[in-house]
Motif scaffolding. Structure first.
Motif, PDB file in Angstrom:
ATOM      1  N   PRO A 386      -9.515 -72.068 -60.833  1.00 53.21           N
ATOM      2  CA  PRO A 386     -10.921 -72.019 -61.254  1.00 53.21           C
ATOM      3  C   PRO A 386     -11.501 -73.397 -61.546  1.00 53.21           C
ATOM      4  CG  PRO A 386      -9.669 -70.288 -62.341  1.00 53.21           C
ATOM      5  CD  PRO A 386      -8.669 -71.160 -61.635  1.00 53.21           C
ATOM      6  N   VAL A 387     -10.706 -74.261 -62.177  1.00 50.68           N
ATOM      7  CA  VAL A 387     -11.200 -75.598 -62.505  1.00 50.68           C
ATOM      8  C   VAL A 387     -11.521 -76.378 -61.234  1.00 50.68           C
ATOM      9  CG1 VAL A 387     -10.527 -77.823 -63.482  1.00 50.68           C
ATOM     10  CG2 VAL A 387     -10.049 -75.720 -64.735  1.00 50.68           C
ATOM     11  N   THR A 388     -10.599 -76.361 -60.286  1.00 50.21           N
ATOM     12  CA  THR A 388     -10.826 -77.079 -59.033  1.00 50.21           C
ATOM     13  C   THR A 388     -11.965 -76.453 -58.246  1.00 50.21           C
ATOM     14  OG1 THR A 388      -8.484 -77.675 -58.956  1.00 50.21           O
ATOM     15  CG2 THR A 388      -9.728 -77.872 -56.914  1.00 50.21           C
ATOM     16  N   LEU A 389     -12.072 -75.128 -58.277  1.00 49.51           N
ATOM     17  CA  LEU A 389     -13.144 -74.447 -57.555  1.00 49.51           C
ATOM     18  C   LEU A 389     -14.514 -74.856 -58.094  1.00 49.51           C
ATOM     19  CD1 LEU A 389     -14.001 -72.323 -55.471  1.00 49.51           C
ATOM     20  CD2 LEU A 389     -13.757 -70.585 -57.254  1.00 49.51           C
ATOM     21  N   VAL A 390     -14.643 -74.911 -59.416  1.00 43.39           N
ATOM     22  CA  VAL A 390     -15.912 -75.339 -60.011  1.00 43.39           C
ATOM     23  C   VAL A 390     -16.223 -76.777 -59.613  1.00 43.39           C
ATOM     24  CG1 VAL A 390     -17.062 -75.854 -62.193  1.00 43.39           C
ATOM     25  CG2 VAL A 390     -15.790 -73.720 -61.938  1.00 43.39           C
ATOM     26  N   ALA A 391     -15.202 -77.634 -59.635  1.00 40.91           N
ATOM     27  CA  ALA A 391     -15.412 -79.030 -59.257  1.00 40.91           C
ATOM     28  C   ALA A 391     -15.849 -79.147 -57.800  1.00 40.91           C
ATOM     29  CB  ALA A 391     -14.138 -79.831 -59.492  1.00 40.91           C
ATOM     30  N   LEU A 392     -15.213 -78.382 -56.924  1.00 44.84           N
ATOM     31  CA  LEU A 392     -15.594 -78.425 -55.513  1.00 44.84           C
ATOM     32  C   LEU A 392     -17.014 -77.904 -55.316  1.00 44.84           C
ATOM     33  CD1 LEU A 392     -12.274 -77.208 -53.823  1.00 44.84           C
ATOM     34  CD2 LEU A 392     -13.158 -79.540 -53.966  1.00 44.84           C
ATOM     35  N   GLY A 393     -17.390 -76.907 -56.124  1.00 47.88           N
ATOM     36  CA  GLY A 393     -18.779 -76.442 -56.064  1.00 47.88           C
ATOM     37  C   GLY A 393     -19.753 -77.533 -56.467  1.00 47.88           C
ATOM     38  N   GLY A 394     -19.387 -78.299 -57.500  1.00 43.75           N
ATOM     39  CA  GLY A 394     -20.232 -79.418 -57.905  1.00 43.75           C
ATOM     40  C   GLY A 394     -20.320 -80.485 -56.832  1.00 43.75           C
ATOM     41  N   GLY A 396     -20.074 -79.942 -53.645  1.00 44.32           N
ATOM     42  CA  GLY A 396     -20.949 -79.405 -52.606  1.00 44.32           C
ATOM     43  C   GLY A 396     -22.418 -79.548 -52.958  1.00 44.32           C
ATOM     44  N   LEU A 397     -22.749 -79.303 -54.221  1.00 41.31           N
ATOM     45  CA  LEU A 397     -24.141 -79.474 -54.643  1.00 41.31           C
ATOM     46  C   LEU A 397     -24.561 -80.938 -54.549  1.00 41.31           C
ATOM     47  CD1 LEU A 397     -24.309 -77.104 -57.765  1.00 41.31           C
ATOM     48  CD2 LEU A 397     -25.354 -76.753 -55.517  1.00 41.31           C
ATOM     49  N   GLY A 398     -23.641 -81.837 -54.912  1.00 38.56           N
ATOM     50  CA  GLY A 398     -23.964 -83.258 -54.809  1.00 38.56           C
ATOM     51  C   GLY A 398     -24.261 -83.673 -53.379  1.00 38.56           C
ATOM     52  N   ILE A 399     -23.475 -83.157 -52.454  1.00 31.71           N
ATOM     53  CA  ILE A 399     -23.713 -83.465 -51.039  1.00 31.71           C
ATOM     54  C   ILE A 399     -25.029 -82.847 -50.584  1.00 31.71           C
ATOM     55  CG2 ILE A 399     -22.846 -83.092 -48.698  1.00 31.71           C
ATOM     56  CD1 ILE A 399     -20.019 -83.194 -49.854  1.00 31.71           C
ATOM     57  N   LEU A 400     -25.295 -81.613 -51.040  1.00 32.50           N
ATOM     58  CA  LEU A 400     -26.526 -80.929 -50.648  1.00 32.50           C
ATOM     59  C   LEU A 400     -27.765 -81.705 -51.086  1.00 32.50           C
ATOM     60  CD1 LEU A 400     -27.866 -78.361 -49.459  1.00 32.50           C
ATOM     61  CD2 LEU A 400     -27.715 -77.356 -51.748  1.00 32.50           C
ATOM     62  N   PHE A 401     -27.707 -82.275 -52.288  1.00 42.72           N
ATOM     63  CA  PHE A 401     -28.858 -83.022 -52.806  1.00 42.72           C
ATOM     64  C   PHE A 401     -28.750 -84.520 -52.528  1.00 42.72           C
ATOM     65  CE2 PHE A 401     -28.907 -79.168 -55.458  1.00 42.72           C
ATOM     66  CZ  PHE A 401     -30.227 -78.774 -55.263  1.00 42.72           C
ATOM     67  N   GLN A 402     -27.860 -84.867 -51.584  1.00 42.20           N
ATOM     68  CA  GLN A 402     -27.722 -86.242 -51.099  1.00 42.20           C
ATOM     69  C   GLN A 402     -27.366 -87.227 -52.211  1.00 42.20           C
ATOM     70  OE1 GLN A 402     -31.313 -87.163 -48.927  1.00 42.20           O
ATOM     71  NE2 GLN A 402     -30.850 -85.720 -47.279  1.00 42.20           N
ATOM     72  N   LEU A 403     -26.484 -86.785 -53.107  1.00 41.07           N
ATOM     73  CA  LEU A 403     -26.001 -87.655 -54.176  1.00 41.07           C
ATOM     74  C   LEU A 403     -24.680 -88.317 -53.819  1.00 41.07           C
ATOM     75  CD1 LEU A 403     -26.796 -85.382 -57.262  1.00 41.07           C
ATOM     76  CD2 LEU A 403     -28.157 -87.278 -56.351  1.00 41.07           C
ATOM     77  N   GLY A 404     -24.158 -88.000 -52.654  1.00 44.24           N
ATOM     78  CA  GLY A 404     -22.907 -88.592 -52.212  1.00 44.24           C
ATOM     79  C   GLY A 404     -21.726 -87.661 -52.415  1.00 44.24           C
ATOM     80  N   ASN A 405     -20.637 -87.985 -51.728  1.00 43.15           N
ATOM     81  CA  ASN A 405     -19.406 -87.195 -51.823  1.00 43.15           C
ATOM     82  C   ASN A 405     -18.456 -87.882 -52.798  1.00 43.15           C
ATOM     83  OD1 ASN A 405     -17.069 -85.764 -51.521  1.00 43.15           O
ATOM     84  ND2 ASN A 405     -17.009 -85.865 -49.291  1.00 43.15           N
TER      85      ASN A 405
END
Length: 555
Positions: A386-394, A396-405
């Motif tokens: 769950p911890v890693t899944l939440v981090a990966l979701g974050g 993904g959102l960063g990439i979606l909003f062009q904040l970088g990987n």
């Protein structure tokens, strides 16, 4: 909120006395009647057929080594050449064993007027396990890492600084069977496990088949320790022993991953539970207001032996060491329950753990490098955590909003927070267990639940660290229902190949449909021959007119 829900799910007894209105569990259940014994036979045979189908499917759909010796073996090699049939056979066996386990649960659920005997449960477990002893590994390829890293030790090299491919050479048959991701990775396993592995390599050499069978012997020893400890701990904490064995040993996750998958968690958990049982076996049951009896020499030696076994489990997988804390809680309560007694018990467990682990490390000759490789598995990002899944979701959102990987920084931060939460949960659970809010075994199980929830990496078999101890805790109906559903689902979604279906995904639809048709036809055969659902609740007092479990045939 999550912590409150977990506390609601698991309800342990305070101290060592049974709750009012209940009788000792070994005296309450009645033996199965004639109809139920016939139903048990149907369940046993259904599960055994499933086990045989899974064994046959494993010959072609299992986690075979890179150089598969079965391909040139008469008859056995046929399954590797018909992968769709092998996959369908494996899927059918998995589904049948899960269904048989669920039906068996209707005969062992606490609250039934009649329940399986221990002998009936043991025979059922043996029938379902024997067909799977000689099959290739399934559901995981970890056993090849065990063999390769043990070979590194056997050749006099340090497995904690060098990977299998570098030590043995890329063309070595053992190194080639290790998944590519782990070939250059130092060993994350404890010194005791690799010391035993060195002996296995000394016997098997580079023979993969012999090595796998010897590693499975270790897994079966671990399962034997689990089966030995579960009913004894269950009686201590007022749970029907057969109910504990059903959920903690006959569980399809145990059979699939610890026996068939040959995971060293079997040995680690077995040593942990056996050590816990040995350590507390002579501690007196003290009720509220009862005088504290004097210490006996046997109590001291049992505690020392139990703590040693737990530490040996930590020499296989370090997570087993957390059980020392909850043994310490019970010792502190035995000494009277004051804060000085708690600190004294904690210090005693710490000393025993450090001394025994030092002896293991020195005797192994491997040094303390294992402390640096404990996080070796964290190089993968698994969605089951769950911890890693939440981090990966974050991420993904960063990439979606062009904040970088920023995947490494994000996952690393999330995992650090998870470790802090895990440590805090341990302190809280130790304290609440010490204060008598729930039993020490329930506290241990809940602590290991938090390891699964907050740990950086979770594999399908990791929940067994929590499920098996909690099987012996006084648990609510809702908890056991959740564990049953969770175990069945995880058992069915894990692929028997031990990896993804890359290159053979086209087999899945045909194999799945064939498996459903076959199991559906078999369900028609057993229709009307299975036990009905009964009201499920806590164990209650048996009427005096009932027939005792000890009379009559056991089936």
């Amino acid at each position: 909120m999550l912590a409150a829900k977990l506390r609601e799910l698991v309800t342990g007894t305070v101290g060592e006395t049974a709750p009012p209105g209940l009788v000792p569990v070994e005296d309450a259940p009645l033996r199965l009647d004639r109809t139920e014994r016939r139903q048990l036979q149907v369940i046993r045979r259904f599960g055994t057929i499933g086990s045989l189908l899974l064994a046959c499917g494993g010959l072609g759909a299992g986690a075979s080594p890179t150089i598969n010796p079965l391909l040139d073996t008469p008859i056995l090699g046929v399954f590797a050449r018909i992968p769709t049939v092998a996959m369908a056979s494996a899927f059918s066996g998995m589904l049948m064993m899960v269904l048989a386990w669920l039906w068996l649960g209707r005969l062992v659920w606490p609250g039934r007027p009649r329940m399986l005997s221990r002998a009936q449960m043991d025979r059922t477990l043996v029938m379902w396990t024997i067909p799977l002893i000689l099959v290739p590994p399934m559901f995981s390829q970890d056993v090849y890492s065990y063999l390769a890293q043990s070979a590194v030790v056997q050749r006099g090299m340090d497995p904690y600084t060098i990977g299998a491919a570098q030590a043995l050479g890329p063309d070595n048959i053992l190194a080639r069977s290790v998944p590519t991701l782990w070939r250059e990775t130092p060993s994350p396993y404890g010194p005791l496990f690799l010391t035993v592995g060195r002996a296995i390599t000394g016997i098997a050499g580079d023979n993969v088949v012999v090595g796998i069978l010897l590693e499975r012997v270790l897994a079966l020893i671990g399962l034997g320790l689990i089966v030995w400890a579960l009913p004894r701990l269950a009686r201590r904490f007022h749970v029907p022993p057969v109910a504990a064995i059903w959920i903690g040993a006959a569980n399809p996750l145990v059979i699939f991953h610890l026996v068939v998958g040959v995971h060293n968690e079997a040995l680690a958990i077995g040593l942990m539970l056996a050590g816990f049982q040995v350590a507390i076996s002579r501690l007196p049951r003290i009720g509220p207001g009862d005088p504290i009896p004097p210490w006996s020499r046997e109590e001291f030696w049992r505690i020392l032996a139990g703590a040693t076994l737990i530490t040996m489990g930590g020499g296989v997988k370090v997570l087993a060491l957390v059980a020392l804390g909850f043994v310490g809680v019970m010792i502190a309560r035995r000494w009277g329950g004051g804060l000085p007694q708690l600190l004294k018990a904690a210090g005693a467990m710490l000393v025993v753990g450090v001394v025994v682990m030092t002896l293991i490390t020195v005797a192994s000759g491997l040094g303390w490098g294992w402390l640096k490789t404990l996080n070796g598995g964290t190089i993968i990002y698994t969605w089951l955590s769950p911890v890693t899944l939440v981090a990966l979701g974050g991420v993904g959102l960063g990439i979606l909003f062009q904040l970088g990987n920023h995947i490494d920084a994000t996952v690393g931060t999330a995992r650090a927070i998870g470790w802090i939460g895990f440590a805090c949960s341990g302190v809280i659970l130790l304290w609440r267990s010490y204060r008598g809010h729930f039993s020490a075994m329930a506290g241990l199980g809940l602590f290991l639940v938090w390891f699964v929830v907050l740990g950086p990496v979770v594999q399908p078999w990791y929940p067994l660290w929590a499920i098996i101890p909690l099987a012996t805790a006084k648990a609510s109906k809702r908890f056991r229902t959740w564990v049953t559903v969770f175990s069945a689902l995880i058992a069915l979604v894990t692929p028997p190949t031990g990896s993804t279906f890359d290159g053979r995904a086209f087999l899945i639809p045909t194999a799945a449909v064939a498996a459903l048709i076959l199991v559906g036809l078999l369900l028609l055969v057993v229709r009307g021959k299975l036990p009905e659902r009964e009201p499920r609740g806590e164990l209650t007092v048996t009427p005096a007119t009932s027939e005792p479990l000890s009379s009559g045939p056991l089936g």
